[in-house]
Write an enzyme that holds these catalytic residues in place. Sequence first.
Site, PDB file in Angstrom:
ATOM      1  N   ASP A  49       1.071   4.079   1.425  1.00 42.51           N
ATOM      2  CA  ASP A  49       1.553   4.743   2.647  1.00 42.51           C
ATOM      3  C   ASP A  49       2.710   3.983   3.294  1.00 42.51           C
ATOM      4  OD1 ASP A  49      -0.460   2.812   3.156  1.00 42.51           O
ATOM      5  OD2 ASP A  49      -0.922   3.652   5.114  1.00 42.51           O
ATOM      6  N   HIS A  66       0.867  -1.178   0.000  1.00 43.08           N
ATOM      7  CA  HIS A  66       0.000   0.000   0.000  1.00 43.08           C
ATOM      8  C   HIS A  66       0.906   1.232   0.000  1.00 43.08           C
ATOM      9  CE1 HIS A  66      -3.978  -1.944   1.571  1.00 43.08           C
ATOM     10  NE2 HIS A  66      -3.964  -1.835   0.266  1.00 43.08           N
ATOM     11  N   HIS A  97      -4.791  -8.433   6.214  1.00 43.85           N
ATOM     12  CA  HIS A  97      -5.066  -7.077   5.743  1.00 43.85           C
ATOM     13  C   HIS A  97      -5.740  -7.220   4.374  1.00 43.85           C
ATOM     14  CE1 HIS A  97      -4.642  -2.812   5.665  1.00 43.85           C
ATOM     15  NE2 HIS A  97      -3.639  -2.754   4.813  1.00 43.85           N
ATOM     16  N   HIS A 102      -0.043   4.460  13.030  1.00 49.08           N
ATOM     17  CA  HIS A 102      -0.873   4.289  11.834  1.00 49.08           C
ATOM     18  C   HIS A 102      -2.253   4.918  12.028  1.00 49.08           C
ATOM     19  CE1 HIS A 102      -2.742   2.250   8.327  1.00 49.08           C
ATOM     20  NE2 HIS A 102      -1.524   2.339   7.840  1.00 49.08           N
TER      21      HIS A 102
END
Length: 303
Positions: free
Chosen positions: A66, A64, A142, A270
């Site tokens: 980020d 991902h 996830h 996060h």
Amino acid sequence: MSFAVHILGANSAVPNKERFPTSQYIKVGKESILIDCGEGAQIQLSKYKLKPSKINTILISHLHGDHVYGLPGLIGSFNLAGRREPLTIIGPVGIQAFLVGVFKTTYVTLNYVIVFNELDHEGIKHITELKEVTIQAFPMKHRVPTYGYKITEKERKQNILSEAITTYTLSIDQIKAIKAGGDFVTSEGEVIPNAALTKEQVNPKSYAYCSDTVYDEDLIPFIQKVDLLYHEATYLHDLQHMAEKRKHATAKEAGMIARQANVGRLIIGHYSSRYDDLQPLEDESKIEFENVHIVRGGDVYTL
Ligand SMILES: [Zn+2]
Ligand SMILES: [Zn+2]
């Protein structure tokens, strides 16, 4: 040996001027490991005076943005700085294609070698060994393939007391035998127990990194009793339905995992960009696990 976790960024999704996306710089002895590399990681490294050139191993949790959008820039900067030493990049399948694609389309030819180690396994697995530590990886739940990491100091040999060497005028062979755990017998036949000749051995320290993941009790055996755990805490528990749907955890859930895994200390991060004040996340987690801290860029946690 020194073992420190430097927080470069701990936000989720988008960077803002106060908070950068996820990245951590781990200093163990003379080695440096980077975990995840969100946008702006290079700026943070320079702000906190950490040496990027010391990084020889990069651990990526998942693909991902980020967690990886800072990576092509960092690798390109290594090139511009004339790097020659090989770099190891460990992460889920796809990490190599991502970087190779960026370099191909942006006309970059690297003057050093990248060794990729792509992960695709169940359970906890030994991944690599550095001079001072071993690294294991384990899958997390996830929205895309994601791995957590456990970094453990290697067991050290017994350290002999310098007074013992002078008092008993020990030879090299005798020192080796004591370091291997043996007692010493003097010429008069007196047995000096090993414990009286050596420094107390400090238990090997360990650090576990779990981001991003939904609340998942399957992680507990992998991170049992680590000295320091980083666990994501994207939301407060009133948004648990959203955490569940987006495969993230709440601050309360991070505390629950830490408590069940009997860890020494918990750090959480996060955060969703919706939270300006992060204190409620720490407060909520604390109800489940007392020794918890919210992390911010620039924080250093020493093991
Ligand atoms: Zn994320
Ligand atoms: Zn993610």
